[in-house]
Write a protein that holds these residues in place. Structure first.
Motif, PDB file in Angstrom:
ATOM      1  N   GLY A  69       0.820  -1.212   0.000  1.00 26.89           N
ATOM      2  CA  GLY A  69       0.000   0.000   0.000  1.00 26.89           C
ATOM      3  C   GLY A  69       0.848   1.254   0.000  1.00 26.89           C
ATOM      4  N   VAL A  70       1.906   1.254   0.802  1.00 26.23           N
ATOM      5  CA  VAL A  70       2.798   2.414   0.839  1.00 26.23           C
ATOM      6  C   VAL A  70       3.496   2.581  -0.505  1.00 26.23           C
ATOM      7  CG1 VAL A  70       4.915   3.320   1.897  1.00 26.23           C
ATOM      8  CG2 VAL A  70       3.115   2.364   3.327  1.00 26.23           C
ATOM      9  N   THR A  71       3.980   1.479  -1.061  1.00 24.99           N
ATOM     10  CA  THR A  71       4.658   1.538  -2.357  1.00 24.99           C
ATOM     11  C   THR A  71       3.702   1.984  -3.447  1.00 24.99           C
ATOM     12  OG1 THR A  71       6.136  -0.230  -1.638  1.00 24.99           O
ATOM     13  CG2 THR A  71       6.033   0.205  -4.003  1.00 24.99           C
ATOM     14  N   GLY A  72       2.498   1.444  -3.425  1.00 29.53           N
ATOM     15  CA  GLY A  72       1.496   1.858  -4.414  1.00 29.53           C
ATOM     16  C   GLY A  72       1.159   3.330  -4.294  1.00 29.53           C
ATOM     17  N   GLY A  73       1.049   3.827  -3.070  1.00 29.09           N
ATOM     18  CA  GLY A  73       0.783   5.253  -2.870  1.00 29.09           C
ATOM     19  C   GLY A  73       1.920   6.127  -3.381  1.00 29.09           C
ATOM     20  N   LEU A  74       3.157   5.696  -3.117  1.00 31.45           N
ATOM     21  CA  LEU A  74       4.307   6.459  -3.615  1.00 31.45           C
ATOM     22  C   LEU A  74       4.372   6.439  -5.137  1.00 31.45           C
ATOM     23  CD1 LEU A  74       7.079   5.472  -1.030  1.00 31.45           C
ATOM     24  CD2 LEU A  74       5.893   7.656  -1.252  1.00 31.45           C
ATOM     25  N   LEU A  75       4.095   5.285  -5.737  1.00 27.68           N
ATOM     26  CA  LEU A  75       4.086   5.211  -7.200  1.00 27.68           C
ATOM     27  C   LEU A  75       2.976   6.075  -7.789  1.00 27.68           C
ATOM     28  CD1 LEU A  75       4.859   1.439  -7.860  1.00 27.68           C
ATOM     29  CD2 LEU A  75       6.313   3.408  -8.342  1.00 27.68           C
ATOM     30  N   LEU A  76       1.819   6.087  -7.136  1.00 24.58           N
ATOM     31  CA  LEU A  76       0.720   6.925  -7.603  1.00 24.58           C
ATOM     32  C   LEU A  76       1.092   8.401  -7.498  1.00 24.58           C
ATOM     33  CD1 LEU A  76      -2.253   6.975  -8.548  1.00 24.58           C
ATOM     34  CD2 LEU A  76      -2.876   7.141  -6.151  1.00 24.58           C
ATOM     35  N   LEU A  77       1.718   8.784  -6.411  1.00 23.47           N
ATOM     36  CA  LEU A  77       2.159  10.163  -6.234  1.00 23.47           C
ATOM     37  C   LEU A  77       3.213  10.536  -7.266  1.00 23.47           C
ATOM     38  CD1 LEU A  77       1.928  12.696  -4.460  1.00 23.47           C
ATOM     39  CD2 LEU A  77       3.729  11.747  -3.037  1.00 23.47           C
ATOM     40  N   ALA A  80       1.510  10.912 -10.648  1.00 22.21           N
ATOM     41  CA  ALA A  80       0.754  12.160 -10.730  1.00 22.21           C
ATOM     42  C   ALA A  80       1.699  13.350 -10.920  1.00 22.21           C
ATOM     43  CB  ALA A  80      -0.090  12.341  -9.474  1.00 22.21           C
ATOM     44  N   ALA A  81       2.850  13.324 -10.254  1.00 20.51           N
ATOM     45  CA  ALA A  81       3.823  14.406 -10.420  1.00 20.51           C
ATOM     46  C   ALA A  81       4.382  14.421 -11.841  1.00 20.51           C
ATOM     47  CB  ALA A  81       4.957  14.248  -9.402  1.00 20.51           C
ATOM     48  N   ILE A  82       4.675  13.264 -12.391  1.00 22.47           N
ATOM     49  CA  ILE A  82       5.198  13.188 -13.760  1.00 22.47           C
ATOM     50  C   ILE A  82       4.159  13.686 -14.752  1.00 22.47           C
ATOM     51  CG2 ILE A  82       5.868  11.552 -15.572  1.00 22.47           C
ATOM     52  CD1 ILE A  82       7.326   9.965 -13.370  1.00 22.47           C
ATOM     53  N   VAL A  83       2.918  13.266 -14.588  1.00 26.50           N
ATOM     54  CA  VAL A  83       1.853  13.725 -15.491  1.00 26.50           C
ATOM     55  C   VAL A  83       1.640  15.230 -15.335  1.00 26.50           C
ATOM     56  CG1 VAL A  83      -0.635  13.567 -15.930  1.00 26.50           C
ATOM     57  CG2 VAL A  83       0.716  11.503 -15.703  1.00 26.50           C
ATOM     58  N   GLY A  84       1.702  15.738 -14.114  1.00 22.94           N
ATOM     59  CA  GLY A  84       1.548  17.180 -13.886  1.00 22.94           C
ATOM     60  C   GLY A  84       2.661  17.984 -14.533  1.00 22.94           C
TER      61      GLY A  84
END
Length: 111
Positions: A69-77, A80-84
């Motif tokens: 869950g922590v890894t998935g959250g970091l990957l999602l963050l 999102a930063a890369i897409v932004g």
């Protein structure tokens, strides 16, 4: 009234009559291996091997879910930063392309 005084023969077990009691030694037959111990012996590998593996598996699954869950959250963050950042760069490129065609280039800019 008369009182009944119990004799030693009356104190014996009620099903035993003094005339039935003999003084011959009773030979006990040797007891063999009980079948109940075989069932307990079959539970030994389960208790020694399977239960610790289940406990370790549960701890691993719990920590794996937490770390996942922590890894998935970091990957999602990070995603999102890369897409932004990609969207901001694209927007600035589009704005620069539109502004260069509408206004003449300034003297301090070359090309």
């Amino acid at each position: 009234m008369t009182q009944h005084i119990s004799s030693p023969t009356d104190q014996q077990h009620p099903s035993t009559h003094p005339s039935d009691v003999t003084n011959t030694p009773v030979e006990e037959t040797p007891r063999g291996f009980s079948g109940r111990w075989l069932g307990l012996l079959a539970l030994l590998p389960i208790a020694c091997c399977a239960l610790p593996l289940l406990v370790v598996g549960g701890v691993t699954a719990g920590s794996g879910a937490l770390l996942g869950g922590v890894t998935g959250g970091l990957l999602l963050l990070a995603g999102a930063a890369i897409v932004g950042i990609w969207a901001m760069r694209r927007r600035s490129r589009t704005r620069d392309a539109h502004s260069s065609t509408t206004t003449p280039p300034s003297r301090d800019r070359c090309c």
